[in-house]
Every structure is written in C-alpha cells, then in structure tokens.
Design an enzyme around this catalytic site. Structure first.
Site, PDB file in Angstrom:
ATOM      1  N   CYS A  94     -30.648  88.896  19.596  1.00 52.52           N
ATOM      2  CA  CYS A  94     -29.626  89.914  19.814  1.00 52.52           C
ATOM      3  C   CYS A  94     -29.695  90.354  21.275  1.00 52.52           C
ATOM      4  CB  CYS A  94     -29.876  91.104  18.885  1.00 52.52           C
ATOM      5  SG  CYS A  94     -28.734  92.464  19.140  1.00 52.52           S
ATOM      6  N   GLU A 137     -22.619  91.122  13.695  1.00 47.63           N
ATOM      7  CA  GLU A 137     -21.842  92.134  14.425  1.00 47.63           C
ATOM      8  C   GLU A 137     -21.459  93.301  13.507  1.00 47.63           C
ATOM      9  OE1 GLU A 137     -22.139  91.822  17.452  1.00 47.63           O
ATOM     10  OE2 GLU A 137     -22.627  89.688  17.486  1.00 47.63           O
ATOM     11  N   HIS A 140     -24.215  95.683  13.318  1.00 50.95           N
ATOM     12  CA  HIS A 140     -24.254  96.578  14.488  1.00 50.95           C
ATOM     13  C   HIS A 140     -23.404  97.818  14.241  1.00 50.95           C
ATOM     14  CE1 HIS A 140     -26.633  94.805  17.662  1.00 50.95           C
ATOM     15  NE2 HIS A 140     -26.054  93.634  17.535  1.00 50.95           N
TER      16      HIS A 140
HETATM   17 NI    NI Z   1     -26.785  91.851  18.205  1.00 54.90          NI
END
Ligand code: NI
Length: 174
Positions: A94, A137, A140
């Site tokens: 990441c 994603e 996130h």
């Molecule tokens: Ni990431």
C-alpha cells in the site's frame, strides 16, 4: 470545497487514513481536480490504485489503473462493492504503508457500482488484480489498511517498519 493544491501522498498513521470517508454530495470542479491530482499521485508513486484518504481527503473516491498508467486510470465515486467468488490469498502493499507487504485474503471477483465524474452511475465487474484493487481501495474508504488484515505473524514482521513510519510522522508533525 477540497483544497486540491494541498493534496499529497498521505502515509500511516495520518488520522484521515484511519477514519471512515464521507460520501461526495456534489461532483463539481474541485472533485474533478481532485481526481486528476489523485491519478498523478498514483502514477508518481507507481501504484495501481489510490483512495481519497491517501491524498489527505476523507471523501469516498478512488482511482484505479491495472497497468499503473494515467490514461487507463478510472475514477470511482461513492462506490458500493459486492464481493463474490472464492477466497484468494496474495501479497499486497500500500502506498500509505511504504515497505510493508503481507498476504491478504480477498474475494476473487466483485462487482462495483459507482458514480463517474459526470455524476452518472455505472457498474463494473472485476476479476483477479482488478477485484483486488477494488477491495483494497474500498477498505481505505472504511479506514481499513492492509496491516489491519495481516496474520499475527505478518503483523509482527511489520512492527519495525511501522515504528519507523510512526517516527517519520512524529518528526514531520512536531
Ligand atoms: Ni492502499
């Protein structure tokens, strides 16, 4: 309004990465500029995806490009993801946790519903790497990072790097 000029690659443990991102209510010039900036950051740091919080913005938006190029980068706003298929395990990294890698279990497929930059809804099916990017994603946007999903052994392996990132963050925010 999003202050796009001040958007930059944001690393753990910045608080914006640990919180649930807010839905985007109106897609205006600032959101279009943000998407452009996010693509640039993703390409600069050689990623295949980048979520709003990683640019320092707590909004539900991400960009993804399987080959890491800007021309193939697509924007997903207020995404809703539905994982399917079998569970597959692969190593992930990441951009917000540089130098940290570990195995993550993900669904092999998923469908995603999102808005584009014109506010139009679209759906897409992802498989393989794309399915993995979508799930990473969307995590996130919930404030979830790969390290939170690591096995106990991988967590121990990441300790030193995390301590380093914490120290970098502390020295930058003194
Ligand atoms: Ni990431």
């Amino acid at each position: 309004m999003v202050d796009v000029k001040n958007c930059k690659m944001t690393k753990w443990p910045s608080s914006v990465l640990l919180e649930r991102a807010e839905p985007i209510e109106e897609i205006g010039e600032d959101i279009r500029a943000l998407a452009e900036k996010m693509k640039d950051i993703m390409v600069e740091f050689k990623g295949v995806g980048l979520a709003g919080p990683q640019a320092g913005v707590g909004l539900r938006i991400f960009v993804a490009s399987q080959d890491g190029t800007k021309e193939n980068a697509k924007v997903y706003i207020n995404p809703e993801i539905t994982p399917s298929g079998s569970v597959v395990t692969n190593e992930e990294g990441c951009l917000s946790l540089p130098g940290i890698y570990g195995n993550i279990h993900r669904s092999s497929k998923c469908s995603i519903k999102a808005l584009d930059l014109d506010g139009k809804e679209f759906s897409e099916n992802g498989e393989g790497l794309l399915a993995r990017i979508f799930q990473h994603e969307c995590d996130h946007l919930e404030g979830t990072l790969i390290k939170d999903k690591f096995s106990t052994v991988a967590k121990i392996g990441a300790r030193r790097k995390l301590k380093q990132l914490q120290e970098e963050y502390d020295s930058e925010n003194e």
